[in-house]
Enzyme design. Structure first.
Site: not given
Ligand SMILES: *Cc1c(COP(=O)(O)O)cnc(C)c1O
Length: 497
Positions: A112-113
């Site tokens: 998700f970064k």
């Protein structure tokens, strides 16, 4: 919209200044001076827009020193189909009745970064142009695995920037290590540190606030910034997908406009769940924020007792991106919950630095228990959850998301709360193949790429092209340093990249 520091409420910076600086000089984090509001109608209307359009609407509220054209330049480039394998950027999968997994890992590094780190370089370089900064920005990153690769991918060969990443030598998965040490780009460097993530993070923070080092850098025409979630430019993009997911649930008829939802987040540095908290304060109908931890359950204890105590054993788990005992973004939450009391924040975080512990006051304890629920799952529970969800719902969870699903199920059993729930899914199972395969099939092949093949057989997810491509990439960075040598590494490397 101006920004102040959690440790100095008298500061006023524009968003461009806050994003370039990353962290305030006295060690505080930048926060918007007020939280902008979105009406339910506006939230629901996002359902008819593309992800870059949704992002632009929300960014406009926080980054009002940028023009619409500048914001669209950032969102259109970052959230393009070139970078994300889903046209909708994120994907919402119904796991079981009323429980939705928000897949945030369709970007180039499968975690998700990417949602924030694909756009941060655009926000940063746009901010630099706006302010006429002619120095080269040196991005320093401490990573527990995913941030490092996502930041490298975002900043590689971006004009006017260079990036150095520090990771704990034994604290990342084999795939994460391979992703980072093979990174291409002229302006990148990667270094292992003998220690854990907190050592890396403290080392980076110490370099950021070291005047002597900053002066040396300045003399070379360079200035530091951060790509960790202490940077507001990392946090703001994470608010978007919660609001966007809600709009999607209304649009596809899963909920009615105004229905509350719970949001459950597998948590480490408290950035992702803090973004959900901001979304709530902006007007998103959120009931509980559920904070899920692994065996490093300092946040579970904090949210249930009001005592933050990092003096405890540190565990290396199968969900390494949550192996953290100092959750930096909690500082922003506490600043908001104390109505901006910078003196209290200085006191508590001073105590954390000197004694490793602080206790919040009764008022904040009450607010925490109203807004948050918390729980944790150890490795055994995490793997059992992966197996259970696979058998029951034919869905393959990664080790971080599995912690969240388990904690959510425990919460639901404990409270009987039937509110529909969004669970943030933070990584592709391909990134944590060993543990996922052991959980599902009882064993995993040694070789990273045999694991990938095996996972493809087991799960229905296509193999991410970026991971498959690693097979033939050569390692470029193999240096390991002591915590005390990090500053020297920075000063040496800055000359070269
Ligand atoms: C970074 C990360 C987390 C933790 O997110 P925070 O914002 O640090 O709380 C959880 N899961 C994965 C896969 C991550 O990469």
């Amino acid at each position: 919209m101006l920004y102040k520091s959690t440790r100095d409420s008298s500061l006023r910076l524009t968003s461009a200044e806050a994003i370039i600086k990353g962290i305030s000089d006295e060690g505080g984090l930048f926060v918007p001076e007020s939280i902008p509001q979105m009406s339910l109608d506006t939230i629901v209307s996002l359902g008819d827009k593309t992800y870059p359009e949704r992002a632009a609407e929300i960014f406009k509220l926080f980054l009002d020193d940028m023009t619409d054209a500048e914001i669209r330049y950032c969102t259109d480039n970052a959230y393009s189909e070139k970078n994300f394998d889903h046209a909708s950027v994120t994907e919402l999968a119904e796991l079981f009745e009323g429980t939705y997994v928000l897949e945030l890992w369709h970007g180039p590094t499968c975690a998700f970064k990417d949602m924030a780190l694909q756009i941060l370089p655009y926000l940063l370089t746009t901010s630099m142009k706006k302010l006429g900064v002619d120095k080269k920005v040196v991005i320093l990153v401490a990573t527990s695995g995913d941030t490092g690769k996502a930041a490298l991918e975002g900043f590689a060969d971006v004009e006017g920037t260079s990036i150095m990443v520090f990771y704990p030598v034994d604290g990342v998965s084999a795939m994460q290590k391979k992703q980072m040490t093979t990174q291409s780009g002229k302006n990148v460097s990667v270094c292992a540190v003998k220690g854990n993530f907190d050592d890396c993070q403290n080392g980076v923070k110490a370099i950021f606030t070291d005047e002597a080092i900053k002066e040396k850098l300045s003399a070379k025409g360079r200035v530091f910034s951060s790509a960790n979630s202490i940077n507001w430019g990392r946090l703001a993009p994470q608010i978007i997908y919660y609001i966007s997911a809600y709009a999607d649930l209304v649009k596809n008829g899963s909920i009615k406009a105004g229905d509350p939802v719970n949001i459950c987040v597998p948590t480490g540095n408290f950035g992702n769940i803090l973004a959900a908290f901001y979304a709530k304060r902006m007007g998103l109908p959120v009931n509980k924020l559920i904070c899920a931890s692994n065996s490093n359950n300092v946040l579970t204890d904090f949210l249930t007792t009001g005592v933050y105590d990092r003096n405890r054993d540190f565990y290396t788990t199968v969900s390494p991106s949550m192996d953290i005992l100092i959750s930096s973004n909690l500082e922003r939450l506490l600043y908001i919950l104390t109505d901006g009391n910078d003196a209290l924040i200085r006191e508590w975080f001073g105590s954390l630095a000197s004694k490793g512990r602080y206790e919040v006051n009764e008022d904040v304890k009450k607010k925490l228990s109203e807004e948050f629920a918390a729980g944790f799952a150890d490795d055994e529970a995490c793997k059992a959850e992966i197996k259970k969800v696979y058998d029951k719902y034919s869905y393959t969870l990664d080790t971080h998301t599995a912690v969240a699903v388990k904690v959510y199920e425990d919460y639901k059993t404990r409270t009987g709360d039937e509110t529909r729930t969004i669970i943030a899914s933070t990584a592709s199972p391909y990134k944590f193949g060993t543990a996922v395969l052991e959980a599902i099939t009882g064993s995993a092949p040694e070789d990273e790429f045999e694991k990938v093949d095996k996972l493809f057989e087991v799960s229905s997810f296509p193999v991410p092209a970026s991971l498959a491509a690693l097979k033939t990439k050569a390692v470029r960075f193999d240096k390991t340093v002591d915590r005390a040598e990090m500053a020297d590494f920075v000063l040496e490397t800055v000359e070269k990249i």
